[in-house]
Design a protein around this motif. Structure first.
Motif, PDB file in Angstrom:
ATOM      1  N   ASP A  11      19.080  54.070  34.974  1.00  0.00           N
ATOM      2  CA  ASP A  11      19.301  54.606  33.716  1.00  0.00           C
ATOM      3  C   ASP A  11      18.692  53.416  32.816  1.00  0.00           C
ATOM      4  OD1 ASP A  11      20.492  56.700  34.874  1.00  0.00           O
ATOM      5  OD2 ASP A  11      22.421  55.979  34.252  1.00  0.00           O
ATOM      6  N   ARG A  12      17.427  53.865  31.773  1.00  0.00           N
ATOM      7  CA  ARG A  12      16.725  53.032  31.425  1.00  0.00           C
ATOM      8  C   ARG A  12      16.342  53.337  30.010  1.00  0.00           C
ATOM      9  NH1 ARG A  12      16.172  48.030  32.282  1.00  0.00           N
ATOM     10  NH2 ARG A  12      16.021  48.241  34.471  1.00  0.00           N
ATOM     11  N   ILE A  13      16.312  54.396  29.703  1.00  0.00           N
ATOM     12  CA  ILE A  13      15.857  55.110  28.409  1.00  0.00           C
ATOM     13  C   ILE A  13      17.097  55.954  27.767  1.00  0.00           C
ATOM     14  CG2 ILE A  13      14.156  56.315  27.108  1.00  0.00           C
ATOM     15  CD1 ILE A  13      12.310  55.338  29.614  1.00  0.00           C
ATOM     16  N   VAL A  14      17.354  55.941  26.571  1.00  0.00           N
ATOM     17  CA  VAL A  14      18.201  56.836  25.889  1.00  0.00           C
ATOM     18  C   VAL A  14      17.558  57.181  24.661  1.00  0.00           C
ATOM     19  CG1 VAL A  14      20.172  57.035  24.618  1.00  0.00           C
ATOM     20  CG2 VAL A  14      20.129  55.421  26.479  1.00  0.00           C
ATOM     21  N   THR A  15      17.402  58.714  24.566  1.00  0.00           N
ATOM     22  CA  THR A  15      16.853  59.384  23.458  1.00  0.00           C
ATOM     23  C   THR A  15      17.752  60.252  22.656  1.00  0.00           C
ATOM     24  OG1 THR A  15      16.212  61.265  24.971  1.00  0.00           O
ATOM     25  CG2 THR A  15      14.409  59.528  24.529  1.00  0.00           C
ATOM     26  N   ALA A  16      17.606  60.438  21.556  1.00  0.00           N
ATOM     27  CA  ALA A  16      18.653  61.367  20.693  1.00  0.00           C
ATOM     28  C   ALA A  16      17.620  61.684  19.500  1.00  0.00           C
ATOM     29  CB  ALA A  16      19.821  60.594  20.283  1.00  0.00           C
ATOM     30  N   THR A  17      17.793  63.157  18.860  1.00  0.00           N
ATOM     31  CA  THR A  17      17.002  63.542  17.605  1.00  0.00           C
ATOM     32  C   THR A  17      17.955  63.309  16.553  1.00  0.00           C
ATOM     33  OG1 THR A  17      17.672  65.818  18.540  1.00  0.00           O
ATOM     34  CG2 THR A  17      15.443  64.865  19.116  1.00  0.00           C
ATOM     35  N   LEU A  18      17.600  63.094  15.588  1.00  0.00           N
ATOM     36  CA  LEU A  18      18.163  63.419  14.141  1.00  0.00           C
ATOM     37  C   LEU A  18      18.814  64.416  13.907  1.00  0.00           C
ATOM     38  CD1 LEU A  18      19.303  60.949  12.098  1.00  0.00           C
ATOM     39  CD2 LEU A  18      17.604  61.912  10.533  1.00  0.00           C
ATOM     40  N   ALA A  19      20.081  64.785  13.525  1.00  0.00           N
ATOM     41  CA  ALA A  19      20.502  66.319  13.199  1.00  0.00           C
ATOM     42  C   ALA A  19      19.887  66.940  11.941  1.00  0.00           C
ATOM     43  CB  ALA A  19      22.055  66.212  12.999  1.00  0.00           C
TER      44      ALA A  19
END
Ligand code: SAM
Ligand code: GLN
Length: 288
Positions: free
Chosen positions: A279-287
């Motif tokens: 597990d190397r990358i975390v992504t998320a989008t701004l609400a």
């Protein structure tokens, strides 16, 4: 008078020498260094195994071999590291871009597919490898790269020129988001921040711990110190729906997803693996 040596003999002796100094890829590195001095590709050099080295060639090779024996990274000695389609200039003062980080670029490019005219911020840009790749491979109009290290930015500047991206990439010296103008917003914020825990220092190779910049590697007792600032800090610099994409250390994806959740500002937190299945990358989008 010393007897002349063939390319093969020098290669073998040098590989043995590097092995005694604890260099892991001794044979390969000896080949790269010798090929560099001879101005040949490694494979071209194979065709000249029996050729005798000239004194001048040996004189130029020896100091490079000595540097490698002192565990200076091969990439610093050659001054280059391949990263995706780039041939990045690197040297003392800047982190050598890693293969895992090519995966971070891939994840961002996948998200960006079908969009256009995007603006990207690369926090802790180092040699500029991430943002230069995004600008040259993806639908990005402009980018900003920031770094607290002036030495690192010198490399980024040269690499920007090498990629002919001067007009599309701004480089700024300062901490994290400090150099952003009020109201400046991005479609993507990407970072490969320092994330090594102080306690993991002992496990690092000499090439890393003795040669690469401290400030590029270490981030407090658990390695999360900089990520703890980036996750909430990016909220004010992203457009609604914009992507935050972070490289993290082994074991940090869970805590970083929690950090993302604790801001209450992001949707769709995801974890992506590297080529080694970690597990190397975390992504998320701004609400919105
Ligand atoms: N992005 C490059 C790459 O992936 O090869 C370099 C990554 S390196 C792991 C982290 C970079 O962040 C270093 O260049 C370091 O100087 C920079 N950095 C560390 N702490 C920082 C801070 N608080 N503000 C800005 N830059 C920082
Ligand atoms: N991946 C690097 C290493 O293993 C660390 C880079 C970082 O902290 N972002 O040394």
């Amino acid at each position: 008078m010393t007897e002349p040596l063939t390319v093969l003999a020098v290669m073998l002796r040098s590989a043995d020498y590097l092995t005694t100094k604890g260099v892991e890829s001794a044979r390969l590195d000896a080949e790269y260094l010798l090929a560099h001095v001879l101005g040949l590709g490694r494979l071209e050099m194979y065709l000249q195994h029996e050729r005798l080295l000239e004194t001048g060639e040996l004189d130029r090779f020896r100091p490079l071999l000595k540097r490698r024996a002192q565990r200076e990274p091969l990439q610093y000695i050659l001054g280059r590291q391949g990263f995706r389609e780039l041939d990045s200039g690197v040297g003392a003062g800047v982190l050598i871009p890693r293969p895992e980080t090519e995966g971070l670029v891939e994840v961002v490019l996948t998200w960006a597919e079908g969009r256009e005219g995007l603006q990207v911020l690369d926090v802790g840009t180092g040699s500029g490898a991430i943002v230069l790749s995004l600008l040259s491979e993806g639908p990005f109009a402009t980018g900003v790269g920031t770094d607290a290290s002036a030495a690192a930015l010198d490399f980024a500047r040269r690499n920007r020129e090498g990629a002919d991206l001067q007009s599309r990439l701004a480089l700024r010296c300062g901490r994290l988001f400090e150099t952003l103008e009020p109201g400046e917003r991005f479609d993507v914020i990407v970072a490969n921040p320092p994330y090594v825990a102080e306690s993991d220092r002992v496990g690092l190779q000499a090439e890393v711990v003795d040669w690469e910049p401290e400030e590029a590697l270490f981030a407090g007792s658990d390695g999360l110190a900089v990520l703890r600032e980036i996750v909430p800090g990016a909220v004010a610099a992203l457009r609604p729906g914009g992507l935050l994409a972070l490289e993290v250390g082994v074991g940090q994806a869970g805590p970083v997803v929690d950090l993302v959740g604790s801001t209450g500002a992001y949707d769709d937190a995801r974890v992506h693996k590297d080529l080694a299945g970690k597990d190397r990358i975390v992504t998320a989008t701004l609400a919105h």
